[in-house]
Design a protein around this motif. Structure first.
Motif, PDB file in Angstrom:
ATOM      1  N   LEU A   1       0.848  -1.188   0.000  1.00 50.41           N
ATOM      2  CA  LEU A   1       0.000   0.000   0.000  1.00 50.41           C
ATOM      3  C   LEU A   1       0.884   1.239   0.000  1.00 50.41           C
ATOM      4  CD1 LEU A   1      -2.751  -0.783   2.675  1.00 50.41           C
ATOM      5  CD2 LEU A   1      -2.949  -0.981   0.202  1.00 50.41           C
ATOM      6  N   THR A   2       0.531   2.213  -0.833  1.00 48.88           N
ATOM      7  CA  THR A   2       1.179   3.519  -0.800  1.00 48.88           C
ATOM      8  C   THR A   2       0.101   4.590  -0.860  1.00 48.88           C
ATOM      9  OG1 THR A   2       1.422   3.665  -3.204  1.00 48.88           O
ATOM     10  CG2 THR A   2       3.229   2.664  -1.978  1.00 48.88           C
ATOM     11  N   TRP A   3       0.438   5.770  -0.353  1.00 50.89           N
ATOM     12  CA  TRP A   3      -0.499   6.885  -0.389  1.00 50.89           C
ATOM     13  C   TRP A   3       0.279   8.186  -0.290  1.00 50.89           C
ATOM     14  CZ3 TRP A   3      -0.132   3.236   3.418  1.00 50.89           C
ATOM     15  CH2 TRP A   3       0.365   3.645   4.648  1.00 50.89           C
ATOM     16  N   GLU A   4      -0.416   9.303  -0.437  1.00 51.53           N
ATOM     17  CA  GLU A   4       0.195  10.615  -0.297  1.00 51.53           C
ATOM     18  C   GLU A   4      -0.507  11.366   0.830  1.00 51.53           C
ATOM     19  OE1 GLU A   4      -0.019  12.542  -4.077  1.00 51.53           O
ATOM     20  OE2 GLU A   4       1.039  10.928  -5.130  1.00 51.53           O
ATOM     21  N   GLN A   5       0.254  12.195   1.538  1.00 52.85           N
ATOM     22  CA  GLN A   5      -0.324  12.982   2.615  1.00 52.85           C
ATOM     23  C   GLN A   5      -0.278  14.460   2.241  1.00 52.85           C
ATOM     24  OE1 GLN A   5      -2.095  12.119   5.008  1.00 52.85           O
ATOM     25  NE2 GLN A   5      -2.276  14.032   6.135  1.00 52.85           N
ATOM     26  N   PRO A   6      -1.446  15.119   2.128  1.00 51.70           N
ATOM     27  CA  PRO A   6      -1.457  16.548   1.788  1.00 51.70           C
ATOM     28  C   PRO A   6      -0.677  17.373   2.807  1.00 51.70           C
ATOM     29  CG  PRO A   6      -3.649  15.600   1.566  1.00 51.70           C
ATOM     30  CD  PRO A   6      -2.800  14.567   2.246  1.00 51.70           C
ATOM     31  N   ARG A   7      -0.221  18.541   2.361  1.00 50.95           N
ATOM     32  CA  ARG A   7       0.591  19.407   3.208  1.00 50.95           C
ATOM     33  C   ARG A   7      -0.265  20.395   3.999  1.00 50.95           C
ATOM     34  NH1 ARG A   7       5.899  19.281   2.041  1.00 50.95           N
ATOM     35  NH2 ARG A   7       6.252  21.466   2.597  1.00 50.95           N
ATOM     36  N   THR A   8      -1.562  20.146   4.089  1.00 54.19           N
ATOM     37  CA  THR A   8      -2.472  21.014   4.823  1.00 54.19           C
ATOM     38  C   THR A   8      -2.805  20.404   6.171  1.00 54.19           C
ATOM     39  OG1 THR A   8      -4.340  19.923   3.739  1.00 54.19           O
ATOM     40  CG2 THR A   8      -3.497  21.933   2.721  1.00 54.19           C
ATOM     41  N   GLY A   9      -3.357  21.214   7.067  1.00 53.64           N
ATOM     42  CA  GLY A   9      -3.744  20.719   8.377  1.00 53.64           C
ATOM     43  C   GLY A   9      -2.537  20.431   9.248  1.00 53.64           C
ATOM     44  N   SER A  10      -2.777  19.866  10.438  1.00 52.18           N
ATOM     45  CA  SER A  10      -1.671  19.523  11.318  1.00 52.18           C
ATOM     46  C   SER A  10      -0.888  18.359  10.710  1.00 52.18           C
ATOM     47  CB  SER A  10      -2.190  19.147  12.704  1.00 52.18           C
ATOM     48  OG  SER A  10      -3.007  17.992  12.634  1.00 52.18           O
ATOM     49  N   ARG A  11       0.414  18.323  10.996  1.00 59.04           N
ATOM     50  CA  ARG A  11       1.256  17.299  10.388  1.00 59.04           C
ATOM     51  C   ARG A  11       0.926  15.926  10.953  1.00 59.04           C
ATOM     52  NH1 ARG A  11       5.972  14.306  10.545  1.00 59.04           N
ATOM     53  NH2 ARG A  11       7.128  14.293   8.575  1.00 59.04           N
TER      54      ARG A  11
ATOM     55  N   THR B   1       4.753   4.999  10.280  1.00 59.20           N
ATOM     56  CA  THR B   1       5.079   6.417  10.356  1.00 59.20           C
ATOM     57  C   THR B   1       5.517   6.969   9.012  1.00 59.20           C
ATOM     58  OG1 THR B   1       7.219   5.645  11.192  1.00 59.20           O
ATOM     59  CG2 THR B   1       5.660   6.546  12.804  1.00 59.20           C
ATOM     60  N   THR B   2       5.328   6.204   7.946  1.00 61.90           N
ATOM     61  CA  THR B   2       5.616   6.696   6.610  1.00 61.90           C
ATOM     62  C   THR B   2       4.457   6.356   5.694  1.00 61.90           C
ATOM     63  OG1 THR B   2       7.346   6.853   4.917  1.00 61.90           O
ATOM     64  CG2 THR B   2       6.850   4.653   5.797  1.00 61.90           C
ATOM     65  N   THR B   3       4.555   6.751   4.419  1.00 58.99           N
ATOM     66  CA  THR B   3       3.394   6.675   3.531  1.00 58.99           C
ATOM     67  C   THR B   3       3.383   5.408   2.683  1.00 58.99           C
ATOM     68  OG1 THR B   3       4.587   8.044   1.931  1.00 58.99           O
ATOM     69  CG2 THR B   3       3.097   9.170   3.450  1.00 58.99           C
ATOM     70  N   ALA B   4       3.802   4.302   3.267  1.00 57.63           N
ATOM     71  CA  ALA B   4       3.757   3.012   2.584  1.00 57.63           C
ATOM     72  C   ALA B   4       3.834   1.914   3.622  1.00 57.63           C
ATOM     73  CB  ALA B   4       4.914   2.879   1.590  1.00 57.63           C
ATOM     74  N   THR B   5       3.279   0.762   3.294  1.00 60.84           N
ATOM     75  CA  THR B   5       3.413  -0.401   4.174  1.00 60.84           C
ATOM     76  C   THR B   5       3.185  -1.662   3.367  1.00 60.84           C
ATOM     77  OG1 THR B   5       2.782  -1.289   6.335  1.00 60.84           O
ATOM     78  CG2 THR B   5       0.981  -0.566   4.904  1.00 60.84           C
ATOM     79  N   MET B   6       3.680  -2.773   3.879  1.00 66.97           N
ATOM     80  CA  MET B   6       3.468  -4.087   3.272  1.00 66.97           C
ATOM     81  C   MET B   6       2.570  -4.891   4.212  1.00 66.97           C
ATOM     82  SD  MET B   6       5.382  -4.123   0.451  1.00 66.97           S
ATOM     83  CE  MET B   6       5.908  -5.779   0.038  1.00 66.97           C
ATOM     84  N   LEU B   7       1.584  -5.574   3.635  1.00 68.62           N
ATOM     85  CA  LEU B   7       0.619  -6.336   4.424  1.00 68.62           C
ATOM     86  C   LEU B   7       0.661  -7.808   4.029  1.00 68.62           C
ATOM     87  CD1 LEU B   7      -2.191  -3.727   4.092  1.00 68.62           C
ATOM     88  CD2 LEU B   7      -1.268  -4.454   6.272  1.00 68.62           C
ATOM     89  N   GLU B   8       0.645  -8.676   5.028  1.00 67.30           N
ATOM     90  CA  GLU B   8       0.609 -10.109   4.775  1.00 67.30           C
ATOM     91  C   GLU B   8      -0.836 -10.571   4.672  1.00 67.30           C
ATOM     92  OE1 GLU B   8       2.841 -11.992   7.892  1.00 67.30           O
ATOM     93  OE2 GLU B   8       4.703 -11.741   6.758  1.00 67.30           O
TER      94      GLU B   8
END
Length: 493
Positions: free
Chosen positions: A51-61, A78-85
């Motif tokens: 899974l990957t995604w993007e986090q907008p630069r708006t709002g609280s971090r 804590t990052t914008t990607a993960t691997m799932l079993e």
């Protein structure tokens, strides 16, 4: 990366298959909460769903992300990607939320579905499924385009009016320095990994016409250089174009504006560790006309967190005169966890839960947990301490089984389950056992009076087990040595 949190009966066998959700609006949970993650995408890459995604630069971090399946959190990172079993030959639908340091959670991203599978035919040699391309923004001097990730993965090559701009990691790009009122073709190509496929294949294209406007354009900045990086920032510098100095510079990550400055250096912040970025810089004149962009600088943030989180919410979920069950939460990716009683390690597990057995009755303990971080990034800080005293009970305990081995691993023929057989040495000494209990994490997955047990598990999934002896009063021995096994599978023809 290593899976941050696993579900019972999961790991995978798959071929490359991807789905990109429609980009969700950057809505936030409350005016001060983090924005909703966008561009959530799922693919299977051989043995896992990525899974990957993007986090907008708006709002609280956002400081962490939660991955959900059927309203249950199945991963934290804590990052914008993960691997799932996931089990081989299964379909899963996920969504993601962002969480800030105050614990506020965003609205869920638009769900995506991934399927683990393995075709008998190389998917690289099948007709290219293509990717949809869309226009993000058009001005008199620039066009920003975006596309979905290719189902077979890998970077794409961008050609503008037949001129190659090279590989473009990510899913968007901005092209500046264009003449007003002119149509331009943007084409994406991919190099197939199929043997004998030849050159790149066209996988997506779109035509856009710039708006009317002043034909004057500033000269382009040159020499874009990475001057430094951390787990959340990248420093950049460049040379000013010759002639009249521009009014300001715009710095882009793909097609996303990430900074603006009047100088020739900048530090881009609000990034996430272990993520790749393609930065370009454009010069702007007083009316906003945009130069041709500089050559791109492609760089990854540091892999390891400068300040990793600690395991939190360490809690006792059950006790007996001979055992304590613990569970906790960790908002990053862990390779394993170590449980400490005082300063003494007493257990290591790949799950955010554990059962500690063979304990004396009415004994006091002070437990903490430390995570071994994925990708060789060291250890997290220790969790807060939880104190517990086991209930009163008889002092006698069975002896621990001295060994635990995988004696059978029968592959599944999809969609049936695989069969894993575990065998252990009898308990000798101490209180006579009346049976044995098999644990995965803190969950009992089987009980028997014999010395062997067969479990039905998902094909291709990985599991970690211990076995304990149980006496007539229900008291448990200390655990056997742990054993890890991956269930075998047979892919379809």
């Amino acid at each position: 990366m290593s899976p941050p949190l696993r579900r019972r009966g999961t790991v995978l066998l798959a071929t490359v298959l991807g789905t990109l959700a429609t980009t969700a609006p950057a809505a936030s949970a409350g005016s001060a909460g983090p924005a909703t993650p966008t561009a959530l995408w799922a693919s299977t890459t051989g043995s896992s769903i990525s899974l990957t995604w993007e986090q907008p630069r708006t709002g609280s971090r956002a400081t962490a992300f939660r991955v959900y399946e059927n309203d249950q959190v199945v991963a934290r990172t804590t990052t914008t990607a993960t691997m799932l079993e996931v089990p081989f030959g299964s379909t899963h639908t996920y969504t993601v939320t962002a969480v800030d340091r105050r614990g506020r959670e965003s609205v869920h991203a638009i769900p995506v579905t991934g399927r683990s599978w393995q075709y008998g035919y190389n998917p690289e040699c099948m007709p290219d499924p293509g990717v949809p391309v869309s226009i993000r923004e058009v001005t008199a001097s620039a066009v920003a385009i975006a596309w979905t990730r290719h189902p077979l993965g890998g970077d794409l090559e961008l050609r503008v009016d037949g001129r190659s701009l090279g590989p473009v990691p990510g899913t968007s790009v901005r092209v500046g320095g264009l003449a007003p009122g002119v149509s331009h073709q943007f084409a994406l190509y991919r190099y197939s990994q199929c043997p004998g496929s030849g050159g790149p294949r066209l996988t997506g294209s779109i035509t856009a016409t710039t708006a009317p406007g002043d034909p004057a354009r500033p000269a382009a900045p040159t020499g874009l250089t990475v001057t430094g990086r951390t787990d959340s920032t990248v420093g950049l510098s460049w040379a000013a174009p010759p002639g009249t100095p521009p009014t300001r510079y715009a710095i882009y990550d793909g097609a996303t504006l990430v900074a603006a400055t009047t100088g020739t250096t900048v530090t881009v912040d609000r990034l996430y560790h272990a993520t790749w970025h393609r930065f370009t810089v454009a010069a702007l004149d007083a009316v906003g006309n945009e130069s041709t962009h500089s050559a791109a600088a492609t760089v990854a943030t540091e892999t390891c967190l400068t300040e990793p989180p600690r395991p939190v919410d360490l809690r006792v979920t059950g006790t007996s005169p001979s055992s304590v069950r613990l569970a906790w939460t960790f908002d990053s990716t862990a390779a394993s966890y170590t449980v400490l009683d005082g300063d003494t390690p007493v257990a290591t597990t790949r799950y955010p839960e554990v059962v500690l057995t063979g304990l004396p009755s009415a004994s006091a303990h002070a437990y903490r947990v430390v995570a071994s971080l994925a990708q060789g990034c060291g250890e997290s800080p220790r969790s807060r301490r939880v104190e517990v005293t086991t209930p009163d009970g008889p002092p006698a305990r069975p002896a621990a089984p001295a060994s635990l081995v995988v004696s059978g691993n029968v592959p599944a023929v999809w969609p049936s389950s695989a069969q894993v057989t575990l065998t252990w040495s009898p308990s000798t000494g101490g209180e006579p056992p009346t049976g044995y209990r098999l644990y995965e994490g803190a969950t009992v997955v089987g009980e028997t009076a014999g010395n062997s047990l067969t479990l039905a598990v998902g094909a291709g999934t990985t599991h970690e087990y211990v076995v304990v002896a149980v006496d007539a009063s229900g008291n448990e021995s200390a655990p056997s040595p742990r054993v890890t096994v991956r269930a075998m599978y047979l892919p379809p023809p």
